[in-house]
Scaffold this motif. Structure first.
Motif, PDB file in Angstrom:
ATOM      1  N   LEU A 109       0.798  -1.221   0.000  1.00  0.00           N
ATOM      2  CA  LEU A 109       0.000   0.000   0.000  1.00  0.00           C
ATOM      3  C   LEU A 109       0.837   1.280   0.000  1.00  0.00           C
ATOM      4  CD1 LEU A 109      -2.987  -0.821   2.368  1.00  0.00           C
ATOM      5  CD2 LEU A 109      -2.886  -0.867  -0.123  1.00  0.00           C
ATOM      6  N   GLN A 110       2.126   1.143  -0.171  1.00  0.00           N
ATOM      7  CA  GLN A 110       2.937   2.347  -0.279  1.00  0.00           C
ATOM      8  C   GLN A 110       3.283   2.546  -1.747  1.00  0.00           C
ATOM      9  OE1 GLN A 110       4.181   4.447   2.288  1.00  0.00           O
ATOM     10  NE2 GLN A 110       2.610   3.405   3.485  1.00  0.00           N
ATOM     11  N   LYS A 111       3.352   3.795  -2.136  1.00  0.00           N
ATOM     12  CA  LYS A 111       3.570   4.058  -3.559  1.00  0.00           C
ATOM     13  C   LYS A 111       5.046   3.892  -3.934  1.00  0.00           C
ATOM     14  CE  LYS A 111       1.168   7.763  -3.901  1.00  0.00           C
ATOM     15  NZ  LYS A 111       1.073   9.138  -4.086  1.00  0.00           N
ATOM     16  N   ASP A 112       5.895   4.475  -3.105  1.00  0.00           N
ATOM     17  CA  ASP A 112       7.296   4.536  -3.503  1.00  0.00           C
ATOM     18  C   ASP A 112       8.006   3.229  -3.175  1.00  0.00           C
ATOM     19  OD1 ASP A 112       6.787   7.156  -4.142  1.00  0.00           O
ATOM     20  OD2 ASP A 112       7.166   7.785  -2.075  1.00  0.00           O
ATOM     21  N   SER A 113       8.888   2.865  -4.087  1.00  0.00           N
ATOM     22  CA  SER A 113       9.731   1.724  -3.786  1.00  0.00           C
ATOM     23  C   SER A 113      11.163   2.225  -3.754  1.00  0.00           C
ATOM     24  CB  SER A 113       9.567   0.640  -4.844  1.00  0.00           C
ATOM     25  OG  SER A 113      10.070   1.098  -6.070  1.00  0.00           O
ATOM     26  N   ILE A 114      12.002   1.505  -3.043  1.00  0.00           N
ATOM     27  CA  ILE A 114      13.404   1.896  -3.095  1.00  0.00           C
ATOM     28  C   ILE A 114      14.172   0.820  -3.834  1.00  0.00           C
ATOM     29  CG2 ILE A 114      13.255   3.218  -0.968  1.00  0.00           C
ATOM     30  CD1 ILE A 114      15.158   0.949   0.114  1.00  0.00           C
ATOM     31  N   GLU A 115      15.187   1.280  -4.548  1.00  0.00           N
ATOM     32  CA  GLU A 115      15.940   0.362  -5.381  1.00  0.00           C
ATOM     33  C   GLU A 115      17.340   0.230  -4.814  1.00  0.00           C
ATOM     34  OE1 GLU A 115      15.371  -0.196  -9.892  1.00  0.00           O
ATOM     35  OE2 GLU A 115      16.888   1.324  -9.612  1.00  0.00           O
ATOM     36  N   VAL A 116      17.806  -0.994  -4.745  1.00  0.00           N
ATOM     37  CA  VAL A 116      19.087  -1.255  -4.117  1.00  0.00           C
ATOM     38  C   VAL A 116      19.879  -2.184  -5.020  1.00  0.00           C
ATOM     39  CG1 VAL A 116      20.149  -2.499  -2.224  1.00  0.00           C
ATOM     40  CG2 VAL A 116      18.267  -0.970  -1.774  1.00  0.00           C
ATOM     41  N   ASP A 117      21.131  -1.836  -5.236  1.00  0.00           N
ATOM     42  CA  ASP A 117      21.982  -2.718  -6.022  1.00  0.00           C
ATOM     43  C   ASP A 117      22.748  -3.624  -5.073  1.00  0.00           C
ATOM     44  OD1 ASP A 117      23.565  -3.965  -7.760  1.00  0.00           O
ATOM     45  OD2 ASP A 117      24.613  -2.194  -8.484  1.00  0.00           O
ATOM     46  N   VAL A 118      22.436  -4.905  -5.123  1.00  0.00           N
ATOM     47  CA  VAL A 118      23.015  -5.836  -4.164  1.00  0.00           C
ATOM     48  C   VAL A 118      24.541  -5.835  -4.231  1.00  0.00           C
ATOM     49  CG1 VAL A 118      23.075  -8.245  -3.453  1.00  0.00           C
ATOM     50  CG2 VAL A 118      20.996  -7.279  -4.352  1.00  0.00           C
ATOM     51  N   ASP A 119      25.076  -5.594  -5.426  1.00  0.00           N
ATOM     52  CA  ASP A 119      26.527  -5.713  -5.590  1.00  0.00           C
ATOM     53  C   ASP A 119      27.297  -4.547  -5.001  1.00  0.00           C
ATOM     54  OD1 ASP A 119      26.430  -8.116  -7.312  1.00  0.00           O
ATOM     55  OD2 ASP A 119      25.254  -6.745  -8.537  1.00  0.00           O
ATOM     56  N   SER A 120      26.637  -3.415  -4.817  1.00  0.00           N
ATOM     57  CA  SER A 120      27.423  -2.270  -4.369  1.00  0.00           C
ATOM     58  C   SER A 120      26.857  -1.630  -3.105  1.00  0.00           C
ATOM     59  CB  SER A 120      27.496  -1.232  -5.501  1.00  0.00           C
ATOM     60  OG  SER A 120      26.203  -0.836  -5.851  1.00  0.00           O
ATOM     61  N   THR A 121      25.927  -2.295  -2.457  1.00  0.00           N
ATOM     62  CA  THR A 121      25.323  -1.681  -1.284  1.00  0.00           C
ATOM     63  C   THR A 121      25.843  -2.334  -0.014  1.00  0.00           C
ATOM     64  OG1 THR A 121      23.361  -1.529  -2.616  1.00  0.00           O
ATOM     65  CG2 THR A 121      23.160  -0.909  -0.331  1.00  0.00           C
ATOM     66  N   GLN A 122      26.028  -1.495   0.978  1.00  0.00           N
ATOM     67  CA  GLN A 122      26.439  -1.991   2.280  1.00  0.00           C
ATOM     68  C   GLN A 122      25.190  -2.315   3.089  1.00  0.00           C
ATOM     69  OE1 GLN A 122      29.734  -1.929   4.010  1.00  0.00           O
ATOM     70  NE2 GLN A 122      30.276  -2.279   1.881  1.00  0.00           N
ATOM     71  N   ASN A 123      25.241  -3.417   3.780  1.00  0.00           N
ATOM     72  CA  ASN A 123      24.167  -3.709   4.719  1.00  0.00           C
ATOM     73  C   ASN A 123      24.230  -2.733   5.864  1.00  0.00           C
ATOM     74  OD1 ASN A 123      22.633  -5.798   3.752  1.00  0.00           O
ATOM     75  ND2 ASN A 123      24.110  -7.341   4.404  1.00  0.00           N
ATOM     76  N   PRO A 124      23.172  -2.403   6.547  1.00  0.00           N
ATOM     77  CA  PRO A 124      21.806  -2.746   6.184  1.00  0.00           C
ATOM     78  C   PRO A 124      21.221  -1.726   5.226  1.00  0.00           C
ATOM     79  CG  PRO A 124      21.821  -1.595   8.252  1.00  0.00           C
ATOM     80  CD  PRO A 124      23.240  -1.654   7.795  1.00  0.00           C
ATOM     81  N   ILE A 125      20.051  -2.067   4.697  1.00  0.00           N
ATOM     82  CA  ILE A 125      19.323  -1.143   3.848  1.00  0.00           C
ATOM     83  C   ILE A 125      18.203  -0.563   4.692  1.00  0.00           C
ATOM     84  CG2 ILE A 125      17.743  -1.084   1.903  1.00  0.00           C
ATOM     85  CD1 ILE A 125      19.516  -3.634   1.084  1.00  0.00           C
ATOM     86  N   TRP A 126      18.035   0.714   4.585  1.00  0.00           N
ATOM     87  CA  TRP A 126      17.006   1.339   5.403  1.00  0.00           C
ATOM     88  C   TRP A 126      15.756   1.568   4.566  1.00  0.00           C
ATOM     89  CZ3 TRP A 126      17.961   1.319  10.395  1.00  0.00           C
ATOM     90  CH2 TRP A 126      19.293   1.280  10.811  1.00  0.00           C
ATOM     91  N   ILE A 127      14.646   1.064   5.070  1.00  0.00           N
ATOM     92  CA  ILE A 127      13.380   1.309   4.392  1.00  0.00           C
ATOM     93  C   ILE A 127      12.499   2.083   5.353  1.00  0.00           C
ATOM     94  CG2 ILE A 127      11.438   0.263   3.206  1.00  0.00           C
ATOM     95  CD1 ILE A 127      13.069  -2.157   2.814  1.00  0.00           C
ATOM     96  N   THR A 128      11.989   3.173   4.880  1.00  0.00           N
ATOM     97  CA  THR A 128      11.244   4.024   5.804  1.00  0.00           C
ATOM     98  C   THR A 128       9.755   3.863   5.609  1.00  0.00           C
ATOM     99  OG1 THR A 128      11.369   5.816   4.230  1.00  0.00           O
ATOM    100  CG2 THR A 128      13.051   5.741   5.921  1.00  0.00           C
TER     101      THR A 128
END
Lengths: 306, 671, 305
Positions: A109-128
């Motif tokens: 039910l949320q409009k926005d999605s966040i996109e994360v590149d698994v190969d270049s992202t540091q854990n953790p990913i923050w989803i608000t």
């Protein structure tokens, strides 16, 4: 244990994406064109693309199935702020290959999605997740999807983490309204005189570790050796924060004020108790006490007060 | 919104796009190419952040409108197919300038793949095929980069390459097994880009005949090759002459259509020795085919695809959009038909009433001198030999009365000039004559096939006499006999050979054995490519399956389809089922794990977090002394290899014997 | 060397009765060149243990009682004007000792705490632009009272991280306490004499740091650390500093136990002491949730490849 999901066959959905449809249409066009022009090169290209489409089904799925998605801990927030959920992406243990590509995260039910590149992202990913009211927020269903490797398929899964977090009332700045304990109706409360800073009490010989500003320099100058001054004070007074009877539409405002006061008092290390009518928290101080009070404010329901 | 700066996927796509467009430069209008170049430069500047903002949508809409109008104007000249390709390229260029989001990007990639496929319509040689395949793979890579931007280039290319290699065998299976269909409907062809011979010849107009070194067709002979002077490959017969231009007679065209509609076919009576051969014709976008006289289609398939008209011309039922393979049988000793219908006589005596006065005068004198047909023809031939005629590819133009000018003033020209002049002369003399265009000669390769190139194009005449019927005469051979015996390059002067394309110059290097070998090797590869890949059609597929399955019954075909499906599934399983991984761990470790398994079978389970030493102590508490001691030794071996720098080789035998000891002791303990 | 170490540990154990494991942990903490945090109620023998350690290793010892009004200067020392020499003279504080017992560390103000922790980390003290290096070796044994008390400043996580280990002494068992009581009179007078020379101790330290750690063990440590980060069960996942500490401490433990290589048991033995205080968000409520480090240990298989 629903704080961590290792994706597998049962939890993954896979379906050709819009681009996948376009791709198939392209293959059809190539087939017709190749047949009509009797062009083997075109036909070969068409069959190659079809084969690639087939291969991609598996590549896409296997890549996605390597993921393990876990939920980290969440900080409590005040109403109006965003809750930040920490998502940890890792691989299935024992897997030699790792997952690649971009992932999209979206709450139900949320409009926005966040996109994360698994190969270049540091854990953790923050989803608000935005909040409006105080209270218990359980984490909504999270949809994770991936288009890796060529965007022909969309792999996705719905994760329902067993997790909820508290949203405290939004603090409303106000005058401090601490209901002090009077000595006569609370005899048992310890008011012992302890060593403090307020009143001069006497002199004693200096010990290693005594504060330097307590050293009685006059005496030292007189050659009496290192002597320390001793002080005493009474413990700072403690009190109660109370939710005064009020109307239903005013209660959120009051709770906000209480929230503000709880934070102020905790910062000043004052011992205080919280009385919401239905819920009472005995006077105390410290981080845990503050948390308990804020939790009580967050979960307070109006009906019980009456 | 897509990031434009440092976006490798977009840059790769742009690179593919410009390479693709440039490779089709003959098909694409030059102003559209400039548009493509602009789009590419724009992407380049955006990539390197020399310029940061995209052009405004309004600007681009205006540009699109203008370009669209311009293209609509040009499309009248281009024909449908080329207009469509140009439209695609133009639209892609504009889209590339505008590219803003994921949808744009994906659409553009799909369009580029389609354009690559269109490239195959225009060019089918190995080099171009490889080039277009590479472009296609790069487009896939660009997609891969788009969906996994954080992956290192090396890993990414490896992953993509693996996918492509996995798809390739499946594609091959599909290609071989999926039934090949005939054309479903008529497709637009490329106007103005028809290659090979044209059906009109105007000798006087051409100042320079530049000839390409492109392949026209190849013929693979079963058995002996025909002699060089026999290698006249008939293609187009031209019977209408207006004083300047030879072309197929409209009456003949109409007659052909009638015959075709009535499904009536001309089949010549043939006799004598014959050559059987297979011709692999390059695409010409026309219908005429090539064969030595007198040819009949060989085999049922060729019978179906080829038909012949009364001028002995072979036609394909479909336009040659791509490589076309057919089998024919030629009977060189068979005379052409000696009966001449009145219609044919009329056609072949037709001549313009005016023009070329000197020729008319000369012929009427000559005819009076030689009333017998054979002598008259010899006299005309003698004229070519006795006068000072010269063979050249760069004749001067002859606009007014071209035959007069050629015969009496210039006396220099190439085959079409000679053929035209002689045929006209014979017609004036009352002998039915016509011009035949085709190829003469060809290069013999080691493997018994003849490659005929565009520069082998030739024109000769046929004349009809009562006694002998249609007979071939080649006036060019009278002037330059080597042209017929040894091919074009032997008669060319220095400046003439400049006109001929690069491979002929390579052919001139044939004196050097190494170059010659290389050239022949390339020709062989190209031959195999056309014969086995481009020429793989319905019939070849059926032959292949017949060889594989025997007679093609419905049941067998069903088995084939089931087998294909299973084969593809087996391939997929091979690719994706968890591979049997080779266990490279030391033996002690494996032995220890086996021991753990044995113990757990006997009810002694290791809790997941208990390390080996501790577990060994636990075992000693729970088991008999023998088991405990053996397990302790196994544990020690494990610890030595895993945690200590212990050399494993020393203990190899130990681990095995200990394990069998353990098995035995556990059994004892159980009983 | 092994004998000396065992003799030292035995000597301390005779002094602090019934605390074999904690003593060994404390000793390996010093061997790994780290600082120790002891958390327990008053009267459990924190000071005794510190004293014993100092005596056995022959270290200079001082004790600083932390109070809310203790200033950094009180601990570090101060420049005092010497009227005889007409110059400022550095008056070293109690921290200038080889083994410092920082008693009730959570009572001091954050300013003082951070001064101490900085000194622990840098092994030197900067005052008025002058740098005074601390003696070598330099160990701090901090103590904390876990009972919730008002007016304390719990050490923040970032600073808890500086202590290599945190141990709890706990009540002695019946047997031990009886022994203690019965021999009380004779013991108190008998001061411990140094068993090990300082040079020997630093040799042992070096040797311990050289212990072979195989890939298997390092992988195990990494798996532990990763699990703490990714499982979501732990409010404060282990930092890279923690994994380094874990390896150091395991090495010291293995050395004390006479091995020249690491086994998973070493890691498991030191993990509660090394990791528990790092995993917790604050030091309170020790007895509530059970041990986080044991949860961690039970979740990770040392053998998994």
């Amino acid at each position: 244990m629903a704080r961590s999901f290792a994706l597998d066959l049962r939890s993954i959905f896979i379906f050709p994406s819009v681009f996948g449809g376009l791709f198939l249409l392209l293959c059809l066009c190539l087939f017709l064109l190749g047949t009509n022009y009797q062009n083997n090169l075109m036909l070969a290209l068409c069959f190659f693309l079809v084969a690639l489409f087939l291969i991609n089904l598996f590549t896409s799925y296997l890549n996605f199935a390597r993921l393990k998605i876990s939920l980290g801990n969440t900080q409590h927030v005040y109403a109006g702020d965003d809750i930040r959920f920490a998502i940890w992406i890792s691989q299935h243990s024992g897997e030699e290959n790792t997952a690649h590509g971009k992932l999209q995260f979206r709450f139900w039910l949320q409009k926005d999605s966040i996109e994360v590149d698994v190969d270049s992202t540091q854990n953790p990913i923050w989803i608000t997740l935005p909040t409006r009211r105080r209270g218990q927020y359980s984490m909504p269903r999270l949809t994770v999807s991936s288009y890796y490797p060529l965007g022909l398929y969309r792999c996705w899964t719905h994760l329902l983490f067993d997790h909820s977090t508290l949203v405290y009332p939004k603090p409303v700045p106000c005058e401090m309204a601490l209901d002090y304990l009077s000595e006569d109706n609370n005899e048992s409360e310890s008011h012992a005189i302890t060593r403090g800073h307020d009143d001069f009490d006497g002199l004693k010989s200096y010990q290693l570790g005594d504060p330097l500003y307590h050293v009685a320099w006059k005496q030292v100058a007189k050659g009496q050796g290192m002597v320390s001054k001793q002080f005493s004070s009474s413990q700072s007074s403690s009190g109660w924060l109370r939710l005064l009877p009020c109307s239903a539409d005013n209660v959120e405002h009051k709770l906000g004020q209480l929230c503000f006061m709880v934070n102020q008092l905790s910062q000043q290390q004052v011992t205080f108790g919280l009385d919401l009518g239905s819920v009472q928290i005995a006077p105390d101080s410290g981080v845990h006490h503050q948390e308990a009070c804020l939790a009580a404010l967050a979960t307070f329901t109006w009906g019980k007060h009456a | 919104m897509l990031k434009a700066a440092r976006n490798s996927s977009i840059l790769l796509l742009s690179g593919c796009f410009i390479a693709l467009s440039v490779s089709m430069f003959t098909e694409i209008l030059s102003w559209i190419l400039i548009l493509v170049l602009c789009a590419f430069v724009m992407r380049l500047t955006l990539y390197f952040e020399w310029h940061k903002s995209l052009p405004k949508v309004r600007t681009l809409n205006l540009l699109a409108l203008l370009s669209g109008l311009a293209l609509a104007w040009f499309s009248f000249q281009l024909g449908l197919l080329l207009s469509m390709v140009n439209l695609l390229v133009m639209a892609s260029a504009l889209k590339l300038m505008l590219l803003r989001n994921q949808r744009d990007f994906l659409q553009l990639v799909a369009t580029q793949v389609f354009l690559t496929a269109c490239g195959f319509i225009f060019e089918q040689s190995i080099a171009y095929s490889l080039f277009y395949t590479a472009i296609c793979l790069l487009l896939l890579l660009s997609l891969a980069v788009y969906f996994a931007p954080g992956l290192q280039w090396r890993t990414l290319s490896k992953k993509t390459a693996i996918m492509i290699l996995q798809a390739a065998p499946i594609a091959v299976v599909l290609f071989l097994v999926l039934p090949k269909l005939g054309p479903l409907w008529q497709m637009p062809s490329q106007r103005g880009t028809e290659t090979g011979l044209s059906d009109t010849v105007t000798p006087g107009d051409i100042a320079e005949l530049s000839r390409s070194a492109k392949l026209a067709f190849r013929a693979t002979f079963e058995g002996a090759l025909p002699q060089p002077q026999e290698r006249y490959w008939r293609a187009v017969v031209m019977e209408h002459f207006d004083g300047k231009t030879w072309q197929t007679h409209p009456t003949r065209v109409a007659a052909r259509r009638q015959y075709l509609n009535a499904n009536a076919e001309f089949t010549p009576d043939v006799s004598g020795r014959s050559y059987r051969y297979q011709v692999i014709a390059e695409p010409t976008s026309q219908r005429y085919l090539f064969a030595l006289d007198v040819a009949i289609p060989d085999g049922s398939r060729s019978n179906r695809q080829i038909w012949q008209d009364h001028s002995y011309q072979l036609f394909s039922r479909d336009i040659l959009h791509s490589t076309f393979v057919y089998n024919v049988r030629s009977f060189p000793e068979t005379a052409l038909d000696d009966t001449l219908f009145s219609l044919e006589r009329r056609l072949n005596l037709q001549r313009p009433d005016k023009g070329n006065p000197r020729t008319r005068e000369w012929i009427s004198e000559l005819r009076q001198q030689f009333p017998v047909d054979a002598e008259f023809i010899r006299a005309v031939q003698r004229f070519f030999v006795e006068q000072d005629f010269r063979y050249t590819l760069q004749p001067e133009t002859m606009q007014e009365n071209p035959v007069d000018q050629f015969l009496f003033d210039k006396q220099a020209g190439f085959c079409a000039h000679y053929a035209s002049a002689m045929a006209y002369a014979l017609r004036l003399g009352g002998i039915p004559a016509r011009m035949v265009a085709g190829y003469q000669g060809g290069e013999v390769d080691n493997d018994g096939y003849i490659s005929v190139y565009q520069y082998d194009a030739h024109a000769w005449i046929e004349a009809w006499t009562e006694q002998r019927g249609w007979v071939r005469y080649d006036p060019t051979a009278l002037v330059a006999p080597n042209r017929v015996m040894f091919g074009l390059q032997n008669v060319l002067s220095e400046e003439d050979s400049e006109l001929v394309g690069e491979p002929l110059s390579l052919a001139r290097l044939s004196a050097f054995p190494l170059f010659n070998q290389l050239r022949l090797l390339l020709a062989d590869i190209d031959y195999a490519w056309s014969r086995w890949f481009l020429g793989f059609d319905q019939q070849s597929q059926r032959d292949m399956l017949r060889e594989l399955l025997g007679e093609l019954s419905v049941q067998r075909l069903m088995w084939l389809s089931v087998g294909t499906l299973l084969g593809i599934m087996a391939l997929l399983a091979l690719f994706f089922l968890p591979r049997w991984q080779r266990d490279t761990r030391p033996r002690e470790v494996k032995a220890y794990e086996t021991a753990l398994m044995l113990l757990s079978k006997h009810g002694i389970e290791r809790t997941a977090h208990i390390p080996p030493e501790t577990f060994s102590k636990e075992v000693s508490r729970l088991c008999s002394a023998g088991v405990a001691a053996t397990f302790a030794r196994l544990t020690r071996l494990y610890i030595n290899t895993q945690y200590r720098n212990g050399s494993s080789a020393v203990h190899e035998r130990d681990a095995k014997t200990l394990l069998s000891d353990l098995r035995r002791q556990l059994k004892q303990q159980a009983s | 060397m092994q004998k000396k170490i065992n003799a030292s540990i035995d000597a301390i154990c005779r002094h602090v009765i019934g605390k074999q494991e904690q003593v060994t942990l404390a000793f390996s903490c010093l061997l790994a060149n780290g600082h120790l945090l002891i958390e327990d109620l008053p009267g459990m023998g924190k000071t005794t243990l510190s004293h014993a350690l100092a005596n056995v290793l022959g270290l200079q010892f001082s004790r600083i009682q932390f109070t809310s009004d203790l200033l950094p200067a009180d601990m570090l020392g101060v420049n005092i004007f010497d009227s005889n020499e007409q110059a400022f003279k550095f008056h070293p504080g109690p921290i200038f000792n080889q083994l410092v017992l920082a008693d009730e560390i959570n009572r001091a103000s954050p300013k003082t705490q951070s001064a101490l922790l900085e000194a622990m980390e840098e092994k030197q003290v900067s005052l008025d632009g002058q740098t005074h290096s601390l003696p070598s070796p330099f160990f701090v044994i901090g103590t904390q009272n876990p009972m919730h008390q008002s007016g304390t400043y719990p050490l923040p996580e970032s600073q808890l991280d500086r202590f290599l280990m945190r141990i709890q002494l706990g009540y002695p068992d019946w047997q031990a306490e009886k022994l203690m009581l019965s021999s009380a009179q004779s013991k108190t007078e008998k001061a411990l004499s140094a068993v090990m020379q300082l040079s020997e101790f630093s040799q042992a330290q070096q040797a311990a740091a050289q212990i072979h750690s195989s890939d298997a063990v390092i992988d195990y440590i990494l798996r532990l650390v990763t699990y703490s980060r990714e499982s979501g069960k732990f409010p404060n996942p282990l930092s890279p500093r923690a994994s380094k500490a874990l390896l150091q401490a395991s090495r010291a433990w293995a050395y004390i136990h006479g091995r020249d290589y690491l086994v998973p048991e070493d890691v498991q033995a030191v993990l509660p002491a090394v990791a528990e205080h790092r995993l917790r968000s604050s030091l309170t409520d020790l007895h509530g949730q059970g041990s986080l480090s044991h949860q961690l240990l039970e979740a990770v298989d040392p053998l998994a490849a």
